[in-house]
Design a protein around this motif. Sequence first.
Motif, mmCIF file in Angstrom:
data_model
loop_
_atom_site.group_PDB
_atom_site.id
_atom_site.type_symbol
_atom_site.label_atom_id
_atom_site.label_comp_id
_atom_site.label_asym_id
_atom_site.label_seq_id
_atom_site.Cartn_x
_atom_site.Cartn_y
_atom_site.Cartn_z
ATOM 1 N N ILE A 26 5.117 13.922 -11.918
ATOM 2 C CA ILE A 26 3.959 13.207 -12.443
ATOM 3 C C ILE A 26 3.391 12.358 -11.311
ATOM 4 O O ILE A 26 4.041 11.443 -10.807
ATOM 5 C CB ILE A 26 4.338 12.309 -13.639
ATOM 6 N N GLU A 27 2.181 12.698 -10.907
ATOM 7 C CA GLU A 27 1.507 11.980 -9.823
ATOM 8 C C GLU A 27 0.500 11.019 -10.447
ATOM 9 O O GLU A 27 -0.496 11.433 -11.020
ATOM 10 C CB GLU A 27 0.794 12.968 -8.899
ATOM 11 N N GLY B 172 0.776 -1.236 0.000
ATOM 12 C CA GLY B 172 0.000 0.000 0.000
ATOM 13 C C GLY B 172 0.803 1.281 0.000
ATOM 14 O O GLY B 172 0.229 2.375 0.047
ATOM 15 N N ALA B 173 2.124 1.199 -0.059
ATOM 16 C CA ALA B 173 2.943 2.411 -0.039
ATOM 17 C C ALA B 173 2.880 3.148 -1.367
ATOM 18 O O ALA B 173 2.801 2.534 -2.432
ATOM 19 C CB ALA B 173 4.397 2.068 0.281
ATOM 20 N N VAL B 174 2.919 4.472 -1.304
ATOM 21 C CA VAL B 174 3.112 5.308 -2.478
ATOM 22 C C VAL B 174 4.616 5.337 -2.731
ATOM 23 O O VAL B 174 5.387 5.740 -1.857
ATOM 24 C CB VAL B 174 2.586 6.739 -2.253
ATOM 25 N N VAL B 175 5.049 4.893 -3.897
ATOM 26 C CA VAL B 175 6.478 4.820 -4.199
ATOM 27 C C VAL B 175 6.851 5.989 -5.097
ATOM 28 O O VAL B 175 6.204 6.231 -6.120
ATOM 29 C CB VAL B 175 6.843 3.477 -4.865
ATOM 30 N N CYS B 176 7.910 6.720 -4.697
ATOM 31 C CA CYS B 176 8.305 7.933 -5.397
ATOM 32 C C CYS B 176 9.767 7.849 -5.830
ATOM 33 O O CYS B 176 10.612 7.338 -5.090
ATOM 34 C CB CYS B 176 8.145 9.157 -4.491
ATOM 35 N N SER B 177 10.061 8.384 -7.004
ATOM 36 C CA SER B 177 11.438 8.478 -7.463
ATOM 37 C C SER B 177 11.761 9.923 -7.796
ATOM 38 O O SER B 177 10.875 10.702 -8.146
ATOM 39 C CB SER B 177 11.675 7.594 -8.690
ATOM 40 N N ILE C 188 4.668 8.178 -7.879
ATOM 41 C CA ILE C 188 4.975 9.575 -8.173
ATOM 42 C C ILE C 188 6.428 9.646 -8.624
ATOM 43 O O ILE C 188 7.324 9.141 -7.947
ATOM 44 C CB ILE C 188 4.776 10.486 -6.941
ATOM 45 N N THR C 189 6.658 10.272 -9.768
ATOM 46 C CA THR C 189 8.014 10.472 -10.249
ATOM 47 C C THR C 189 8.295 11.960 -10.379
ATOM 48 O O THR C 189 7.427 12.725 -10.797
ATOM 49 C CB THR C 189 8.251 9.780 -11.612
ATOM 50 N N ALA C 190 9.504 12.366 -9.987
ATOM 51 C CA ALA C 190 9.909 13.763 -10.057
ATOM 52 C C ALA C 190 11.139 13.866 -10.945
ATOM 53 O O ALA C 190 11.987 12.973 -10.961
ATOM 54 C CB ALA C 190 10.212 14.302 -8.659
ATOM 55 N N GLY C 191 11.239 14.966 -11.697
ATOM 56 C CA GLY C 191 12.214 15.027 -12.767
ATOM 57 C C GLY C 191 13.615 15.487 -12.430
ATOM 58 O O GLY C 191 14.555 14.704 -12.455
ATOM 59 N N GLY C 192 13.810 16.760 -12.131
ATOM 60 C CA GLY C 192 15.147 17.319 -12.024
ATOM 61 C C GLY C 192 15.865 16.965 -10.740
ATOM 62 O O GLY C 192 15.310 16.359 -9.820
ATOM 63 N N GLY D 125 3.675 0.571 -18.354
ATOM 64 C CA GLY D 125 2.348 1.064 -18.694
ATOM 65 C C GLY D 125 1.975 2.342 -17.993
ATOM 66 O O GLY D 125 0.824 2.780 -18.070
ATOM 67 N N ARG D 126 2.946 2.967 -17.311
ATOM 68 C CA ARG D 126 2.671 4.183 -16.533
ATOM 69 C C ARG D 126 3.388 5.385 -17.133
ATOM 70 O O ARG D 126 4.456 5.253 -17.723
ATOM 71 C CB ARG D 126 3.194 4.009 -15.102
ATOM 72 N N PRO D 127 2.850 6.589 -16.922
ATOM 73 C CA PRO D 127 3.612 7.792 -17.274
ATOM 74 C C PRO D 127 4.650 8.044 -16.194
ATOM 75 O O PRO D 127 4.415 7.798 -15.010
ATOM 76 C CB PRO D 127 2.533 8.888 -17.274
ATOM 77 N N ALA D 128 5.819 8.525 -16.593
ATOM 78 C CA ALA D 128 6.882 8.794 -15.628
ATOM 79 C C ALA D 128 7.801 9.865 -16.169
ATOM 80 O O ALA D 128 7.917 10.062 -17.379
ATOM 81 C CB ALA D 128 7.673 7.522 -15.327
ATOM 82 N N THR D 129 8.480 10.545 -15.248
ATOM 83 C CA THR D 129 9.451 11.550 -15.641
ATOM 84 C C THR D 129 10.787 11.254 -14.996
ATOM 85 O O THR D 129 10.871 10.551 -13.989
ATOM 86 C CB THR D 129 8.969 12.971 -15.276
ATOM 87 N N THR D 130 11.828 11.790 -15.600
ATOM 88 C CA THR D 130 13.180 11.762 -15.060
ATOM 89 C C THR D 130 13.834 13.056 -15.498
ATOM 90 O O THR D 130 13.163 13.946 -16.023
ATOM 91 C CB THR D 130 13.960 10.522 -15.558
ATOM 92 N N HIS D 131 15.125 13.192 -15.302
ATOM 93 C CA HIS D 131 15.807 14.393 -15.780
ATOM 94 C C HIS D 131 15.667 14.480 -17.296
ATOM 95 O O HIS D 131 15.814 13.478 -18.001
ATOM 96 C CB HIS D 131 17.282 14.346 -15.387
ATOM 97 N N TRP D 132 15.401 15.680 -17.799
ATOM 98 C CA TRP D 132 15.143 15.843 -19.239
ATOM 99 C C TRP D 132 16.296 15.323 -20.101
ATOM 100 O O TRP D 132 16.074 14.832 -21.210
ATOM 101 C CB TRP D 132 14.859 17.308 -19.570
ATOM 102 N N ALA D 133 17.543 15.411 -19.595
ATOM 103 C CA ALA D 133 18.683 14.969 -20.390
ATOM 104 C C ALA D 133 18.741 13.451 -20.533
ATOM 105 O O ALA D 133 19.471 12.930 -21.381
ATOM 106 C CB ALA D 133 19.991 15.474 -19.760
ATOM 107 N N LEU D 134 17.971 12.723 -19.706
ATOM 108 C CA LEU D 134 17.983 11.267 -19.734
ATOM 109 C C LEU D 134 16.698 10.684 -20.319
ATOM 110 O O LEU D 134 16.457 9.481 -20.210
ATOM 111 C CB LEU D 134 18.203 10.712 -18.319
#
Length: 323
Positions: free
Chosen positions: A152-153, A102-107, A158-162, A123-132
């Motif tokens: 992107i939540e 049940g944990a929300v996993v974030c990167s 939840i994934t965070a980019g920069g 199958g999910r939307p996700a973000t990372t650093h724009w250069a990668l």
Amino acid sequence: MTQQITIGLLMYPGAQLSAVYGLIDLFLSTNRIAMEHTPRTVEPLLVSRWQINPNSKRVEVIDGNGPRQLTVVIIPPNLESRGTDEPDAVLLDWLKAQHEGGAVVCSICTAAFVLARTGLLNGRPATTHWALKDVLATQFPEVYVQTDQMVIEDGDIITAGGVTAWIDLGLKLIDRFLGPSVMLAVAQFFLIDPNGREQRFYSKFAPQFYHGDEAILRVQHWLQTHYSEAIAIADMTAVASLGERTFLRRFKKATGMKPIEYLQALRVGKAREMLEFSQTSFSEIAWKVGYEDQGAFRKVFVRLVGLQPGEYRRRFSVRAMAG
């Protein structure tokens, strides 16, 4: 009494310590601010760090008494990684178990590669650093990589980019668990713009030249010096010495973009440089990069950058940075 929110920060080789301790400071300050700004009883955010115990070969808490099942797991970035590192299987299994519980996993930033290796991003939307962006998309084709956004939540992921997107992620989590009023108060205390950022404000056009197609490379080099001219597909095919259909197919394969998209991105990149390093008016900049219609170029600029030219200059010009 509200539910106790438990947040685990995952430590692993190369993990960015500024993100780890920055989030700890952010959440601890949030607890104090939440008590001051909410009339109801608030359970403080319980923050702990976790890592693989080399003796037990299990992921265990390393400070305080962390619960076995967390509400949130955060994977910090690794500034030395380019997505090629292979995380320990124990770590990946633990992440999947926390998610299943049940944990929300974030990167954050490059940690998207760690999360992708668990299969949880398929199958999910996700973000990372724009250069990668291209690296992540190539390694994990089942992930819908979208690097324009800073965060992107997607419900339980939840994934965070920069590199500094831990700030945006932290505010997102505070908003989710403690509400917008507490989040705004925290943002005000830390002097953070709570309206959110987008990676495209910062990412610069970095064309791919190492694709091995000499004809397309010849066109790219030609465009670097002729971008301000009136250019048609026929001009590019002439430089490439290819038929139009073959040229269009090979250009997209080599660069990942259609020729007109590529030319627009190149011109916008040049315009950004002029906005940053000169006081030239936007109408003159539009003309300098090959647009007679300032309004048409403004629309292209806003679509690719996400900001009006004037706002971009206010944020990113040399004068703005110096001020």
